[in-house]
Design a protein around this motif. Structure first.
Motif: not given
Length: 274
Positions: A69-74, A78-82, A85-88
């Motif tokens: 979640q911290r990495l997603a903020l920057t 990318d975090i997709v529901p269901n 997470a993956s590298v942007a």
């Protein structure tokens, strides 16, 4: 009211302190992922499965989720529901739109900054150029990306328009990620030379030439990016801990099975079971 400084893009934050001398449990996970992404050991689009990360770091899902979640903020993850997470992986269309917006904004920033350029500010920009050169010489790509982004934010601050500073800061966060992921390390020297030339034009008071150079500089940077879908290697342990066993493996090797003593050395087959 002076313009508020936008945060440096993609600068790894200091650890969250719990008590004196202690660091949050998610900090090692966050830092290892941050470094692996910025050094390109984890390619854009790489899936970051929670179960795999729990095994690699020997931590709970709660700890892994907090780090992601911290990495997603920057914008690094990318975090997709269901889906997880993956590298942007910014698309070519998004990349073009970001640079198009930057060219429009920075064309307005350059002449405003030139009007407020004092000898002391000029000396500070030349110090920034020295720091950029040192990062290039040390082949520290993640530091170079941060310093290069900071150069443009400093120009926006000098312009004295807090709205322009805020808008550019928002663009720079994503743009710095794009550059970190897709710019070839050898191409960074070209960008540094363009920064130095821009400062010289500003010091001479040549606004038209400085504006033209800024547009050329951003266009050239966009052109140098190599946006392609890489072959994704899902060996997270090797990417996160090159050349050494990850914490999860080390714990497994030390953990006794039914009271038996731990093995003396890793199995030659790579079996990590206790």
């Amino acid at each position: 009211m002076p313009p508020r400084r936008a945060p440096a893009p993609l600068e790894r934050p200091t650890g969250t302190r719990l008590k004196r001398g202690e660091v949050a449990l998610d900090e090692p996970v966050h830092d290892a992922l941050f470094d692996a992404i910025m050094s390109r050991r984890l390619a854009p689009g790489t899936r970051l499965g929670e179960a795999a990360l729990c095994e690699v770091f020997d931590v709970s899902r709660t700890v892994v989720r907090k780090a992601l979640q911290r990495l997603a903020l920057t914008g690094l993850v990318d975090i997709v529901p269901n889906k997880g997470a993956s590298v942007a992986a910014p698309s070519p269309q998004e990349t073009h739109e970001v640079f198009e917006a930057r060219r429009a904004l920075e064309a307005a920033i350059v002449p405003l900054a030139m009007k407020r350029l004092t000898p002391s500010k000029l000396a500070q920009f030349r110090q920034r150029l020295t720091a950029e050169h040192q990062a290039l010489h040390a082949q520290d790509h993640s530091r170079w990306v941060r310093l290069a982004g900071d150069f443009h934010l400093a120009l926006a601050e000098l312009a004295g328009n807090r709205h322009l500073t805020r808008m550019l800061g928002e663009l720079m966060s994503r743009c710095s990620l794009i550059v970190a992921l897709y710019e070839a390390p050898g191409d960074a020297a070209c960008e540094h030379d363009e920064h130095a030339e821009l400062i010289e034009l500003l010091s001479l008071g040549n606004a038209p030439a400085a504006i033209a150079l800024m547009d050329k500089h951003l266009t050239a940077l966009e052109t140098r990016l190599r946006i392609e879908v890489p072959s994704v290697d899902n060996d997270l342990a090797a990417a996160l801990f090159p050349g050494c066993p990850p914490p999860g493996m080390a714990t497994a090797l030390r953990r006794p099975a039914d009271g038996a003593p731990p093995p003396e050395a890793p199995s030659s087959t790579g079996d990590e079971s206790p």
